[in-house]
Design an enzyme around this catalytic site. Structure first.
Site, PDB file in Angstrom:
ATOM      1  NE  ARG A 155      30.588  19.657  -5.726  1.00 45.34           N
ATOM      2  CZ  ARG A 155      29.452  19.415  -5.083  1.00 45.34           C
ATOM      3  NH1 ARG A 155      29.260  18.210  -4.544  1.00 45.34           N
ATOM      4  NH2 ARG A 155      28.524  20.340  -4.949  1.00 45.34           N
ATOM      5  CB  SER A 159      25.941  11.723  -9.784  1.00 51.32           C
ATOM      6  OG  SER A 159      24.805  11.199  -9.172  1.00 51.32           O
ATOM      7  NE  ARG A 178      24.847  21.211 -13.263  1.00 55.39           N
ATOM      8  CZ  ARG A 178      25.125  20.031 -12.734  1.00 55.39           C
ATOM      9  NH1 ARG A 178      24.984  19.837 -11.431  1.00 55.39           N
ATOM     10  NH2 ARG A 178      25.534  19.032 -13.501  1.00 55.39           N
ATOM     11  CD  GLU A 192      26.954  14.503  -6.562  1.00 57.70           C
ATOM     12  OE1 GLU A 192      27.142  14.534  -7.792  1.00 57.70           O
ATOM     13  OE2 GLU A 192      26.060  15.153  -5.991  1.00 57.70           O
ATOM     14  NE  ARG A 240      24.904  23.357  -3.537  1.00 54.88           N
ATOM     15  CZ  ARG A 240      24.539  22.118  -3.833  1.00 54.88           C
ATOM     16  NH1 ARG A 240      23.978  21.864  -4.996  1.00 54.88           N
ATOM     17  NH2 ARG A 240      24.731  21.139  -2.985  1.00 54.88           N
TER      18      ARG A 240
END
Length: 427
Positions: free
Chosen positions: A391, A352, A262, A349, A277
């Site tokens: 994560r 999701s 990403r 988070e 991130r």
């Protein structure tokens, strides 16, 4: 993608749904685009009918030896041909304009989704597990990793730039162990089929899973026009593209562990320290393809599967339902699972899980049919992190840290770590 017929029949409902998402009304604009396209198609059909008739009349005039009339009709047919060619080009423009307008329109939230402008409107559903109690100030993962000599951001930046990490030794193995553990759990106990998909996809796959055209800036593109996947959701969901599946074969449940890529175009200044991130990260992804009647039950099941990963790892977490303003573009409803990070003293988070209804299925023409029926309907698709491996590594490091900077290996991971019970700095 939403159905233009539904929009024509329910303009107020569309605009009300968009208002819940904090978006401007679009129904009138879309209906006008569709009307322009319909009107133009009607005019083209009339031109084609006139051309066909004139072509027949040429033969009649020739048979009647009326050369003057035949020549006049030939001239008319030539003019009509030019008008049709120009009209067909215009039709393609109108089709593309409507298709683009529909393709950047977000999905309709389900009625039970809480209305809110941003993450402040999310609603906590449950908390699971006790937060660890430390008799020292807990450190963040990057402090622990660098002190162990197994997490290197400086060398990663030298070769790749910001938002990359090099893991070595036991931490690299711990990340690998987490992914293997998740895959084994989802395939052996949760009924998912493991898939090893491509990491590059074409425009059709990216469009069909609602990543294009809206999120092109968030993706990395290769020199030959392919896209690096932002998540395995893309290739796993696209397995159903163009298919008519028998409903007795559904649901289909897939799981994959892949690298994800990403650009993080909209996250400048956010989470610049550590691994939270990254431009490249590992994630275990869950995807389900279901009938329209079973997708909501499947959403609960998928969320429970992702939660079970954290339960087995002994990581405290909470599950929230996202409000309309914080929900993803293609989702009808989303549960976020947030793991407790002692170093940050907050929940973050880690998964999701979203139900998308037929939003993606319309874009990629994925349908199902009951045995014995002729009629088809669009499948429903769901996706969820099961969970983000990087994560999870962060969460294990921070929740299982010791005062001396070592990391206790959770019992569930020890078989994947060769029996290692603690990660310590090499002497």
């Amino acid at each position: 993608m939403l159905d233009i017929k539904w929009i024509r029949d329910n303009p107020a409902a569309l605009d009300a749904a968009l208002a819940k998402r904090g978006a401007a009304p679009q129904a009138q604009t879309l209906i006008e685009l569709d009307e322009a396209r319909r009107s133009h198609v009607g005019a083209l059909q009339a031109l084609q009918e006139r051309r066909n008739l004139a072509s027949k009349d040429i033969g009649k005039a020739m048979a009647a030896k009326d050369q003057e009339k035949a020549e006049a009709l030939k001239a008319e047919v030539a003019t009509l041909k030019d008008e049709l060619q120009a009209g067909e080009a215009r039709e393609r423009e109108l089709d593309e304009a409507l298709k683009y307008a529909l393709s950047v329109l977000p999905n309709i939230p389900l009625d039970e989704v809480p209305v809110g402008a941003d993450e402040g409107g999310n609603v906590e559903l449950r908390k699971v597990g006790d937060k660890p109690a430390f008799d020292f100030k807990p450190k963040e993962h990057y402090e622990l990793g660098e002190a162990l000599g197994m997490m290197d951001f400086e060398r990663a930046a030298k070769m790749s730039g910001a938002r990359f990490t090099i893991l070595t030794g036991a931490l690299a193995r711990l990340e690998r162990a987490l992914g293997q553990f998740m895959l084994d759990l989802h395939t052996a106990e949760h009924g998912y089929t493991e898939v090893n998909p491509p990491l590059m996809v074409n425009d059709g796959a990216a469009y069909g899973t609602d990543k294009l055209p809206k999120f092109g800036d968030d993706l990395f593109r290769t020199t030959d026009g392919r896209w690096l996947i932002p998540t395995a959701e893309v290739p796993l969901t696209y397995l159903a593209a163009g298919e008519i599946l028998s409903e007795d074969e559904l649901p289909r449940r897939y799981v994959a562990q892949t690298a994800c890529f990403r650009s993080e175009a909209g996250s400048a200044g956010r989470d610049t320290r550590g691994m939270l991130r990254q431009h490249q990260f590992i994630k275990v992804e869950l995807v389900s393809v279901t009938t329209p009647d079973t997708s909501l039950d499947e959403h609960e099941r998928m969320t429970a599967s992702a939660e079970n990963v954290l339960k087995r790892l002994g990581l405290p977490f909470r599950t929230v339902v996202l409000c309309t303003g914080d929900m993803g573009f293609g989702a009808q409803k989303t549960y976020d699972i947030e793991v407790w990070l002692p170093g940050q003293d907050t929940y973050r988070e880690i998964s999701s899980c979203s139900v998308c209804g037929d939003f993606q299925a319309r874009r990629m023409n994925a349908r199902c049919r009951k045995p014995g029926d002729k009629a088809t309907r669009f499948v429903h698709t769901l996706n969820g992190s099961g969970v983000a491996v990087g994560r999870a590594l962060i969460a294990v490091m921070e929740n299982y840290q010791n005062a001396d900077g070592s990391i206790t290996v959770p019992e569930a991971l020890r078989p994947y770590m060769g029996g290692l019970t603690k990660i310590e700095k090499a002497i």
